[in-house]
Design a protein around this motif. Sequence first.
Motif, mmCIF file in Angstrom:
data_model
loop_
_atom_site.group_PDB
_atom_site.id
_atom_site.type_symbol
_atom_site.label_atom_id
_atom_site.label_comp_id
_atom_site.label_asym_id
_atom_site.label_seq_id
_atom_site.Cartn_x
_atom_site.Cartn_y
_atom_site.Cartn_z
ATOM 1 N N ALA A 37 0.819 -1.214 0.000
ATOM 2 C CA ALA A 37 0.000 0.000 0.000
ATOM 3 C C ALA A 37 0.854 1.266 0.000
ATOM 4 N N ASP A 38 2.040 1.208 0.615
ATOM 5 C CA ASP A 38 2.899 2.390 0.729
ATOM 6 C C ASP A 38 3.840 2.579 -0.459
ATOM 7 N N CYS A 39 3.905 1.607 -1.360
ATOM 8 C CA CYS A 39 4.774 1.745 -2.537
ATOM 9 C C CYS A 39 4.348 2.995 -3.308
ATOM 10 N N PRO A 40 5.274 3.926 -3.563
ATOM 11 C CA PRO A 40 4.905 5.180 -4.230
ATOM 12 C C PRO A 40 4.261 4.993 -5.601
ATOM 13 N N VAL A 41 4.572 3.908 -6.285
ATOM 14 C CA VAL A 41 4.002 3.681 -7.621
ATOM 15 C C VAL A 41 3.117 2.430 -7.654
ATOM 16 N N LEU A 42 2.828 1.871 -6.469
ATOM 17 C CA LEU A 42 1.964 0.681 -6.332
ATOM 18 C C LEU A 42 2.446 -0.478 -7.204
ATOM 19 N N ALA A 43 3.767 -0.691 -7.212
ATOM 20 C CA ALA A 43 4.350 -1.762 -8.012
ATOM 21 C C ALA A 43 4.444 -3.084 -7.259
ATOM 22 N N LEU A 44 4.186 -3.062 -5.970
ATOM 23 C CA LEU A 44 4.289 -4.263 -5.139
ATOM 24 C C LEU A 44 2.884 -4.726 -4.775
ATOM 25 N N ARG A 45 2.669 -6.043 -4.849
ATOM 26 C CA ARG A 45 1.362 -6.565 -4.442
ATOM 27 C C ARG A 45 1.524 -7.962 -3.888
ATOM 28 N N LEU A 46 0.543 -8.365 -3.118
ATOM 29 C CA LEU A 46 0.487 -9.734 -2.608
ATOM 30 C C LEU A 46 -0.307 -10.566 -3.590
ATOM 31 N N ALA A 47 0.158 -11.774 -3.848
ATOM 32 C CA ALA A 47 -0.531 -12.674 -4.766
ATOM 33 C C ALA A 47 -0.565 -14.061 -4.151
#
Length: 69
Positions: free
Chosen positions: A57-67
């Motif tokens: 959620a805090d990634c500035p470009v929302l490049a990280l996610r849980l899958a």
Amino acid sequence: MDQPPQHLDIDWTSCQAHGLCAELLPDHITLDEWGYPLVDAAPLPARTLKRARRAAADCPVLALRLAAA
């Protein structure tokens, strides 16, 4: 009901190597020589999921996610 195992996934087209994810999850993310995250595909321990959600959620470009693993 138990949640299925989850791992971290990175959208490489969005990632700009800010490194915040590695600061928030140092046990699971390291940075390469250019500052891009290095993550293995291993499922995250349940005790880490809350911090992993925050990192995504805090990634500035929302490049990280849980899958799902």
